[in-house]
Design a protein around this motif. Structure first.
Motif, short mmCIF file in Angstrom:
data_model
loop_
_atom_site.label_atom_id
_atom_site.label_comp_id
_atom_site.label_asym_id
_atom_site.label_seq_id
_atom_site.Cartn_x
_atom_site.Cartn_y
_atom_site.Cartn_z
N ASN A 25 0.85 -1.20 0.00
CA ASN A 25 0.00 0.00 0.00
C ASN A 25 0.88 1.24 0.00
OD1 ASN A 25 -1.87 2.01 0.34
ND2 ASN A 25 -2.52 1.39 2.39
N ALA A 26 0.88 1.97 -1.12
CA ALA A 26 1.75 3.14 -1.26
C ALA A 26 1.19 4.38 -0.59
CB ALA A 26 1.99 3.42 -2.74
N LEU A 27 -0.05 4.32 -0.09
CA LEU A 27 -0.71 5.52 0.45
C LEU A 27 -1.27 5.28 1.86
CD1 LEU A 27 -2.79 6.33 -2.77
CD2 LEU A 27 -0.54 7.25 -2.18
N PRO A 28 -0.45 4.82 2.80
CA PRO A 28 -0.98 4.43 4.11
C PRO A 28 -1.55 5.58 4.95
CG PRO A 28 1.41 4.40 4.13
CD PRO A 28 1.00 4.58 2.70
N ALA A 29 -0.98 6.78 4.84
CA ALA A 29 -1.50 7.90 5.64
C ALA A 29 -2.89 8.29 5.17
CB ALA A 29 -0.55 9.10 5.56
N ILE A 30 -3.14 8.11 3.87
CA ILE A 30 -4.47 8.39 3.32
C ILE A 30 -5.44 7.28 3.70
CG2 ILE A 30 -5.79 8.61 1.18
CD1 ILE A 30 -3.28 9.98 -0.02
#
Length: 281
Positions: A82-87
């Protein structure tokens, strides 16, 4: 005994304060809260939570790292898939996906997987030595891929391809990146600096992003295919569906996307400092 510990809930800004602005409401976990919540995980031999995750993040592995205080390593484990964990930690419907499958939720409260993902993702940028990076790439390929749209689909595709070593270029029609993450989700739900931080991570993988590039106008798909091996189209689902009822064309009636776009991209919520008003009935 682990399952008997109460679930850690994120603190939120006071109502009297947050009704006056668009700043983010939840404050996130402290390291102590994150560690305590992670230790509730019973590390199932057959983790159903992973099956509930659309991108199959190794949830028990990253939670175990959080429990051990290895917060940066936890974020890196998430980024394997998952390249967008904060989102995702903020806006994914975890309650209907990974957390719904959590065994602890059968008789109590499930592990706060989304909150832990958010914590790890927010912790990493300020604590990872050397920043982020091309070191996350698994190799280098001469194959070039074009991606149309820098929304969640385009960014995810770009991140996955870049990690595999492909030469990736994103073409974005607007002047800013993020797609629906930027224009469609309120600041108090998903701060725009968080979106741009995740976009910056994608760039550190070697992805090139070109804004103000409306495909179909600047280039056609055929022209892109002449230069790139493949083209991924992640242009979004931006066209509204009207209900075809009397009055929907009256002044002051907006489609959802039009309303959100006016507010977030044109700062209508800051009128008259910004000159795009939104009529409130």
């Amino acid at each position: 005994m682990a399952q008997k510990k109460p679930r850690q809930h994120m603190k939120e800004r006071e109502v009297a304060e947050r009704v006056r602005d668009f700043a983010e409401v939840p404050l996130g976990y402290t390291p102590e809260q994150a560690t305590s919540e992670a230790k509730r995980c019973i590390q199932c031999k057959k983790p159903l939570c992973v099956g509930g995750c659309p991108v199959e993040v190794d949830i028990p592995a990253f939670i175990k790292l959080v429990a051990e205080g290895k917060f940066v390593e936890a974020a890196q484990k998430i980024k394997e898939t998952n390249a967008l964990p904060a989102i995702c930690g903020r806006v994914c419907p975890q309650e209907d996906q990974c957390e719904l499958k959590c065994i602890l939720g059968k008789k109590g409260e499930p592990i706060a997987i989304g909150s832990l993902e958010r914590f790890a993702a927010d912790w990493e940028p300020d604590n990872k030595r050397g920043g982020g990076s091309v070191s996350d790439r698994q190799g280098v390929s001469s194959i070039k891929v074009a991606i149309v749209g820098s929304g969640p689909a385009g960014l995810t595709c770009a991140g996955d391809l870049a990690r595999l070593g492909y030469q990736v270029t994103i073409f974005e029609s607007l002047h800013v990146t993020g797609g629906v993450l930027t224009y469609g989700i309120p600041e108090f739900r998903l701060p725009k600096d968080i979106v741009q931080r995740e976009v910056q991570y994608i760039k550190t993988l070697g992805v090139e992003i070109k804004t103000d590039m409306l495909i179909g106008n600047v280039y056609t798909i055929e022209q892109l295919l002449a230069e790139y091996k493949a083209v991924f189209i992640g242009s979004g689902a931006g066209l509204p569906k009207f209900m075809k009822i009397p009055g929907e064309n009256l002044a002051g009636v907006y489609s959802a996307n039009e309303y959100l776009f006016c507010i977030h991209m044109m700062k209508a919520w800051q009128f008259p400092d910004h000159l795009t008003p939104v009529k409130v009935g």
